[in-house]
Design an enzyme around this catalytic site. Structure first.
Site, short mmCIF file in Angstrom:
data_model
loop_
_atom_site.label_atom_id
_atom_site.label_comp_id
_atom_site.label_asym_id
_atom_site.label_seq_id
_atom_site.Cartn_x
_atom_site.Cartn_y
_atom_site.Cartn_z
N GLU A 150 112.52 -24.87 -58.66
CA GLU A 150 111.46 -25.39 -57.79
C GLU A 150 111.77 -26.84 -57.43
OE1 GLU A 150 107.61 -22.68 -59.03
OE2 GLU A 150 107.88 -24.56 -60.09
N HIS A 152 99.75 -29.06 -52.20
CA HIS A 152 100.91 -28.16 -52.24
C HIS A 152 101.38 -27.96 -50.80
CE1 HIS A 152 103.49 -24.76 -53.05
NE2 HIS A 152 103.26 -24.87 -54.34
N ARG A 208 106.96 -32.39 -54.16
CA ARG A 208 105.88 -31.92 -53.30
C ARG A 208 105.28 -32.97 -52.38
NH1 ARG A 208 102.79 -28.08 -57.54
NH2 ARG A 208 104.52 -26.62 -57.52
N HIS A 218 95.87 -28.94 -54.31
CA HIS A 218 96.40 -28.01 -55.30
C HIS A 218 96.18 -28.45 -56.74
CE1 HIS A 218 99.13 -24.97 -56.85
NE2 HIS A 218 99.91 -25.89 -57.39
N ARG A 262 102.70 -34.62 -59.86
CA ARG A 262 103.16 -33.66 -60.88
C ARG A 262 104.40 -32.91 -60.41
NH1 ARG A 262 102.38 -28.12 -61.73
NH2 ARG A 262 100.73 -27.96 -60.15
#
Ligand code: FAD
Ligand code: SIN
Length: 552
Positions: free
Chosen positions: A134, A259, A305, A366, A401
């Site tokens: 990811e 997100h 992100r 998100h 995060r």
């Protein structure tokens, strides 16, 4: 007037954080787990991508720590990040032990790179699992159960908790507030402490008391403060608001993670399209077919992100688009269906075949990176009160995060909290006699529309004024509206009996206030907080800490 329900420990929330904590305690203590909805109604069950851990020989703890700190804009607490990274593999082992069917090593030559651990041997998690990739991770590091990891984790934890004789699962109990020294019957000369909770029982429509020597907030995040969100309805920041009202500091509330890829669909507003799709080679495209991330970051679709969400937001605004597209078609139908069976099936139901057409996507709120300030054992400022999971600010996430570090935090800190409660048990006071919920001055509401109207207004202006890109003017506008809403909701709360919707709205308004106040304090851009008025990043990273005892 009913007696309180007395347990050793009261846990609020039945997601990964609450259930891990309860299971860590249950061999020694009697635990009640309260949940405002069903056991599996939190964000945990919706998680898709997986759980980050160093599980293959080429990867290192140092690399996981570095990736987390880079994504977090250097605001993370390095001791906490290291602690969590070091305990990640054993957390995965524990889940596998209770039956989470992680995908096992299978070789990923079908589009996925060559660094997956596949040796299939060993007693620990290392080397056993298929690992996906990811954004922001420099290695394949994500253990997963297809593209529905959260459901598998939630299901296994819930079954283990239900089977344990020392755990009582009390669903349909929406906690209204914490019981502190203010609610003790003889409130003179008592020490500050948390002794339990007042919870609205949706079956009886009554507010009951649950008391214990320790109370654990595991209530998840607050992303439903925004109009568009990937989260379930219950992510209304209840724990953050309750802890604040009880006198705990909260920190870094300006860092709301958007997100990059939520499905854009006229009817389905909160279906996530996992980051693992980009991890496995998905491309973000404009209607022209241009792969626009080339213009934003060398890491392209796999940048952290905040970077990807801002790029999409900029393109949407520049071209007046409603959405961009995530194209997987070049990876082949077999690969897509094999790796993303749940998303593929759900999209087909909605008339989108992601093996032959790009998926329409937009950013959506998100994850709440900030929260109740805790130490490495999950202790808050209030003796006897702990916080774990998305409700907390442990220092792990910093300003943004890293993908798949959240469930990990729930698992590692859940154990830390349980161990700390056990270690300090003799020092934690028995709950003293407390006052029952007082309904003598309230009546039933005659105007529910006040709740629904304010709820809609709040989410709309938070989206418009406190979103991906911020300005002083927009934040000022939001602050002005919050001031009015707070007054109105406070009056309503003082006059009428509580309902689940009112409980959530009161908390959402409180949390919105904390977000806006934090955002107005940060005079720089870092991670998820991007301000057109302060585009620079300061040399020294600093947490934003709000203290309810020094209101300013
Ligand atoms: P939750 O799982 O949200 O649980 C909160 C609990 O608190 C619920 O039981 C709720 O009912 C209860 N509660 C709340 N308020 C009250 C109240 N007032 N009274 C009583 N009970 C209350 N993270 C990853 O690491 N990997 C992923 O792949 C991933 N994918 C995600 C996909 C989606 C669509 C979403 C929304 C999130 C994803 N995340 C992922 C983030 C992650 O799922 C959450 O951060 C994490 O599960 C939070 O766990 P939690 O236990 O803290 O809270
Ligand atoms: C996802 O699957 O994209 C979500 C992962 C996360 O939120 O960590």
């Amino acid at each position: 007037m009913s007696d309180p329900h007395t347990y050793d420990v009261v846990v609020i929330g039945s997601g990964a954080a609450g259930l891990t904590t309860a299971l860590g305690l249950a061999d020694r203590f009697r635990v009640v787990v309260l949940s405002k909805g069903g056991v599996s109604d939190g964000s945990t069950a919706w998680a898709q991508g997986g759980i980050a851990a160093v599980l293959e020989p080429g990867d290192t703890i140092l690399s996981h720590v570095e990736d987390t700190m880079i994504a977090g804009g250097g605001l993370n607490d390095i001791a906490t990040v290291t602690y969590v990274a070091e305990h990640a593999a054993s957390a995965i082992d524990r889940l596998a032990d209770i039956g989470v069917p992680f995908n096992v090593g299978e070789g990923v030559g079908d589009g996925g790179g060559s660094d997956a651990g596949v040796d299939g041997s060993g007693a620990s998690a290392a080397g056993r699992f298929h690992l996906t990739r990811e954004g922001g991770h420099s290695h394949r590091r994500i253990a997963h159960v297809d593209d529905a990891t959260g459901w598998a984790v939630q299901d296994a934890l819930a079954k283990a908790a239900a089977a344990h004789p020392n755990i009582t699962l009390a669903t349909g109990h929406a906690v209204v507030d914490l019981i502190t020294e203010r609610h003790v019957e003889t409130a003179r000369f008592v020490n500050r402490a948390c002794h339990g909770v007042y919870a609205f029982d949706t079956a009886s429509d009554r507010v009951e008391r649950f008391t214990g020597r320790a109370v654990v907030l595991a209530t998840g995040g607050a992303s439903r403060v925004y109009l568009f969100s990937t989260n379930p309805d219950g992510s209304t920041g209840d724990g953050i608001a309750m802890a604040w009202r009880a006198g705990c500091r909260v920190s870094n509330m300006e860092f709301n993670q958007f997100h990059p890829t939520c499905l854009y669909h006229p009817k389905v507003k909160n279906f996530l399209i996992t980051e693992a799709m980009r991890g496995e080679g998905g491309h973000l495209l404009l209607p022209s077919g241009e792969r626009f991330m080339t213009r934003y970051d060398d890491r392209m679709e796999l940048a952290p992100r905040d970077v990807v969400a801002r790029a999409i937001d900029a393109e949407i605004k520049r071209l007046g688009l409603s959405h961009v597209r995530l194209d997987m078609t070049h990876l082949g139908a077999a690969f897509i269906v094999h790796h993303f069976p749940m998303i593929h099936a759900r999209l087909l139901e909605l008339g989108i075949d992601c093996t032959t057409q790009p998926i329409p996507v937009v950013p959506a709120a998100h994850y709440t990176c900030g929260g109740v300030l805790v130490d490495i054992a999950g202790r808050t400022d209030l003796p006897g009160l702990y916080a774990v999971g998305e409700v907390s600010q442990s220092g792990l996430h910093g300003a943004n995060r890293l993908a798949s570090n959240s469930i990990l935090e729930c698992l590692v800190f859940g154990v830390a909290v349980a161990d700390d409660i056990a270690a300090r048990w003799d020092a934690l006071p028995e709950p003293p006699p407390t006052r029952p919920w007082d309904e003598s001055r309230v009546t039933d509401s005659d105007e529910e529309v006040v709740v629904s109207h304010n709820w809609a207004e709040l989410r709309r202006f938070m989206w418009d004024y406190v979103g991906i890109v911020r300005t002083n003017k927009r934040l000022e506008r939001a602050a002005h509206r919050i001031k009015n809403l707070r007054k109105e909701v406070h009056e309503y709360y003082s006059d009428f009996r509580v309902t689940p919707d009112l409980i959530e709205l009161r908390n959402l308004v409180q949390v919105a206030d904390l977000i806006v106040r934090s955002a107005r304090r940060r005079h720089e851009s870092r991670g998820l907080h991007y301000s057109l008025d302060y585009p620079q990043t300061d040399a020294v990273p600093r947490d934003t800490i709000l203290d309810p005892w020094t209101r300013d």
